[in-house]
Design a protein around this motif. Structure first.
Motif, PDB file in Angstrom:
ATOM      1  N   VAL A  43       0.812  -1.220   0.000  1.00 31.10           N
ATOM      2  CA  VAL A  43       0.000   0.000   0.000  1.00 31.10           C
ATOM      3  C   VAL A  43       0.844   1.267   0.000  1.00 31.10           C
ATOM      4  CG1 VAL A  43      -1.790   1.284   1.250  1.00 31.10           C
ATOM      5  CG2 VAL A  43      -1.882  -1.212   1.155  1.00 31.10           C
ATOM      6  N   ALA A  44       1.972   1.277   0.721  1.00 26.13           N
ATOM      7  CA  ALA A  44       2.761   2.495   0.896  1.00 26.13           C
ATOM      8  C   ALA A  44       3.163   3.153  -0.425  1.00 26.13           C
ATOM      9  CB  ALA A  44       3.993   2.211   1.743  1.00 26.13           C
ATOM     10  N   PRO A  45       3.634   2.406  -1.457  1.00 32.17           N
ATOM     11  CA  PRO A  45       3.981   3.078  -2.716  1.00 32.17           C
ATOM     12  C   PRO A  45       2.787   3.775  -3.370  1.00 32.17           C
ATOM     13  CG  PRO A  45       4.973   0.899  -2.619  1.00 32.17           C
ATOM     14  CD  PRO A  45       4.012   0.976  -1.477  1.00 32.17           C
ATOM     15  N   ALA A  46       1.602   3.163  -3.263  1.00 32.51           N
ATOM     16  CA  ALA A  46       0.417   3.790  -3.835  1.00 32.51           C
ATOM     17  C   ALA A  46       0.032   5.042  -3.056  1.00 32.51           C
ATOM     18  CB  ALA A  46      -0.742   2.791  -3.847  1.00 32.51           C
ATOM     19  N   LEU A  47       0.162   5.004  -1.725  1.00 34.12           N
ATOM     20  CA  LEU A  47      -0.106   6.187  -0.911  1.00 34.12           C
ATOM     21  C   LEU A  47       0.867   7.305  -1.270  1.00 34.12           C
ATOM     22  CD1 LEU A  47      -1.420   7.759   1.389  1.00 34.12           C
ATOM     23  CD2 LEU A  47       0.045   6.504   3.003  1.00 34.12           C
ATOM     24  N   ALA A  48       2.141   6.962  -1.419  1.00 33.24           N
ATOM     25  CA  ALA A  48       3.133   7.973  -1.797  1.00 33.24           C
ATOM     26  C   ALA A  48       2.789   8.596  -3.143  1.00 33.24           C
ATOM     27  CB  ALA A  48       4.522   7.349  -1.831  1.00 33.24           C
ATOM     28  N   ALA A  49       2.332   7.785  -4.089  1.00 35.80           N
ATOM     29  CA  ALA A  49       1.988   8.308  -5.414  1.00 35.80           C
ATOM     30  C   ALA A  49       0.812   9.270  -5.328  1.00 35.80           C
ATOM     31  CB  ALA A  49       1.673   7.151  -6.360  1.00 35.80           C
ATOM     32  N   VAL A  50      -0.189   8.937  -4.527  1.00 35.36           N
ATOM     33  CA  VAL A  50      -1.343   9.824  -4.368  1.00 35.36           C
ATOM     34  C   VAL A  50      -0.913  11.149  -3.759  1.00 35.36           C
ATOM     35  CG1 VAL A  50      -3.475  10.146  -3.046  1.00 35.36           C
ATOM     36  CG2 VAL A  50      -3.070   7.997  -4.261  1.00 35.36           C
ATOM     37  N   LEU A  51      -0.092  11.101  -2.738  1.00 36.64           N
ATOM     38  CA  LEU A  51       0.375  12.328  -2.093  1.00 36.64           C
ATOM     39  C   LEU A  51       1.221  13.163  -3.042  1.00 36.64           C
ATOM     40  CD1 LEU A  51       1.326  10.883   1.421  1.00 36.64           C
ATOM     41  CD2 LEU A  51      -0.739  12.141   0.800  1.00 36.64           C
ATOM     42  N   ARG A  52       2.154  12.519  -3.729  1.00 35.02           N
ATOM     43  CA  ARG A  52       3.045  13.235  -4.641  1.00 35.02           C
ATOM     44  C   ARG A  52       2.251  13.883  -5.785  1.00 35.02           C
ATOM     45  NH1 ARG A  52       6.360   9.478  -5.059  1.00 35.02           N
ATOM     46  NH2 ARG A  52       5.353   8.420  -6.803  1.00 35.02           N
ATOM     47  N   ASP A  53       1.318  13.148  -6.365  1.00 34.58           N
ATOM     48  CA  ASP A  53       0.545  13.675  -7.484  1.00 34.58           C
ATOM     49  C   ASP A  53      -0.365  14.826  -7.063  1.00 34.58           C
ATOM     50  OD1 ASP A  53       1.739  11.693  -8.954  1.00 34.58           O
ATOM     51  OD2 ASP A  53      -0.028  10.401  -9.034  1.00 34.58           O
ATOM     52  N   SER A  54      -0.686  14.894  -5.767  1.00 39.85           N
ATOM     53  CA  SER A  54      -1.603  15.920  -5.271  1.00 39.85           C
ATOM     54  C   SER A  54      -0.878  17.094  -4.627  1.00 39.85           C
ATOM     55  CB  SER A  54      -2.570  15.296  -4.254  1.00 39.85           C
ATOM     56  OG  SER A  54      -3.221  14.164  -4.796  1.00 39.85           O
ATOM     57  N   GLY A  55       0.462  17.048  -4.589  1.00 39.58           N
ATOM     58  CA  GLY A  55       1.209  18.123  -3.941  1.00 39.58           C
ATOM     59  C   GLY A  55       1.115  18.105  -2.435  1.00 39.58           C
ATOM     60  N   ALA A  56       0.733  16.967  -1.862  1.00 36.39           N
ATOM     61  CA  ALA A  56       0.628  16.833  -0.407  1.00 36.39           C
ATOM     62  C   ALA A  56       1.846  16.097   0.126  1.00 36.39           C
ATOM     63  CB  ALA A  56      -0.660  16.092  -0.035  1.00 36.39           C
ATOM     64  N   THR A  57       1.929  16.007   1.437  1.00 40.93           N
ATOM     65  CA  THR A  57       3.024  15.264   2.054  1.00 40.93           C
ATOM     66  C   THR A  57       2.464  14.323   3.113  1.00 40.93           C
ATOM     67  OG1 THR A  57       5.246  15.451   3.017  1.00 40.93           O
ATOM     68  CG2 THR A  57       3.550  16.884   3.933  1.00 40.93           C
TER      69      THR A  57
END
Length: 342
Positions: free
Chosen positions: A218-232
């Motif tokens: 799950v962690a890589p997908a969570l990182a991708a969502v955050l990165r694509d949205s400009g969040a951290t």
């Protein structure tokens, strides 16, 4: 008429200063503050604690007095350049309420603000605080904008720091469908205003309370969502979550970017030990249990992040070691190369 050169011995004494008065902060503490990276902001998760008398306050004040009037004195502590606003988790705050907070602190002070449970709880809470039924507004983009992000930005302005969406522990059925929850999170984050462009130091951060979010699947997908949205990702140092070392890989996946950390609960008390820590550590006037591993790794991480020119925000709960301002001072001393406090 001019004031006399010498005071009249029979004149009445001056009226005492109104409001909460800060403790006396000596030159050593101010020198320590000046030695810290300017992009680092340390603080506590709240401020209305009478036990901080002599540490933050000049004397002991009632908790209700500190809640209403203590923020300005808190912000005069040399090391405390941020603070959490957690009360909005239970009831969304208005623009005017945020503006009143902003008016009490210096221009370089930043707030770490927790999003309301209205949009971060998968279950609607009953009067006992426990989730009872599905929340129809869980991760709802319109509710998040209207009830949280817009009033926070408008009220806090340039004093906006991280706006934290802390996803409360998910029910079993949701945990079995984390990819679906991730897509809902993506839709929410992409619907939010661009906080980074609107403020000097603002950022959207997501904190989680289920270790399943950090699994290799799950962690890589969570990182991708955050990165694509400009969040951290917000490092949530809570006993329900893995230790800091196991959370840092997710933050590294988002590098370069700011660090947001909420140091909430000492792992000595276990995942459900909040009330135990509250009972053992009150009135929060000293360090009880030093979390040496967290301190050491935080110091190394903060040096790396701020040394690379990125912002770092760390808010500390009294339940982390016993006294949040003294934990902040211990981190500061370690960062500056001074002996850490025990």
């Amino acid at each position: 008429m001019q004031n006399p050169l010498f005071p009249d011995p029979d004149a009445p004494p001056p009226a005492p200063a109104r409001g909460v008065q800060p403790a006396e902060h000596g030159p050593a503490l101010r020198t320590l503050a000046q030695a810290l990276p300017p992009r680092l902001r340390l603080g506590s998760s709240s401020w209305s604690y009478p036990g901080w008398a002599g540490i933050v306050w000049a004397r002991e004040y009632a908790e209700s007095t500190l809640a209403r009037q203590g923020l300005s004195a808190y912000a005069q502590h040399p090391l405390l350049r941020t603070v959490g606003i957690d009360r909005g988790f239970y009831r969304p705050l208005t623009e005017a309420e945020y503006a009143r907070y902003a008016a009490q602190v210096p221009a370089d002070f930043r707030f770490v603000v927790k999003a309301p449970a209205l949009v971060t709880d998968a279950l609607v809470r009953g009067e006992d605080g426990q989730g009872r039924q599905p929340n129809p507004l869980f991760l709802d983009p319109a509710a998040a904008v209207q009830a949280f992000v817009q009033p926070a930005l408008a009220g806090l302005g340039e004093r906006t720091g991280p706006l934290v969406f802390q996803l409360s522990p998910l029910p079993f059925a949701q945990l079995q469908r984390l990819p679906h929850v991730l897509e809902r999170l993506r839709a929410l984050l992409q619907a939010l205003p661009d906080v980074r462009s609107a403020t000097p130091d603002g950022v959207i951060a997501v904190e989680v309370r289920n270790p399943e979010w950090l699994s290799p699947e799950v962690a890589p997908a969570l990182a991708a969502v955050l990165r694509d949205s400009g969040a951290t990702y917000c490092l949530g140092l809570h006993a329900k979550m893995p230790r800091l070392a196991e959370q840092l890989p997710l933050l590294r996946a988002l590098w370069p970017g700011p660090l947001v950390c909420r140091w909430n609960l000492n792992p000595l008390h276990g995942a459900y030990g909040y009330e135990d820590a509250q009972r053992e550590y009150a009135p929060y006037d000293r360090i009880h249990d030093v979390d040496e591993d967290t301190r050491a790794l935080l110091v190394r991480t903060l040096r790396g992040v701020t040394g690379a020119g990125q912002n770092a925000f760390v808010t500390i709960s009294n339940k982390a070691e016993g006294c949040a301002p003294l934990s902040a001072q211990a981190l500061a001393e370690a960062l500056a190369g001074a002996p850490a406090r025990g």
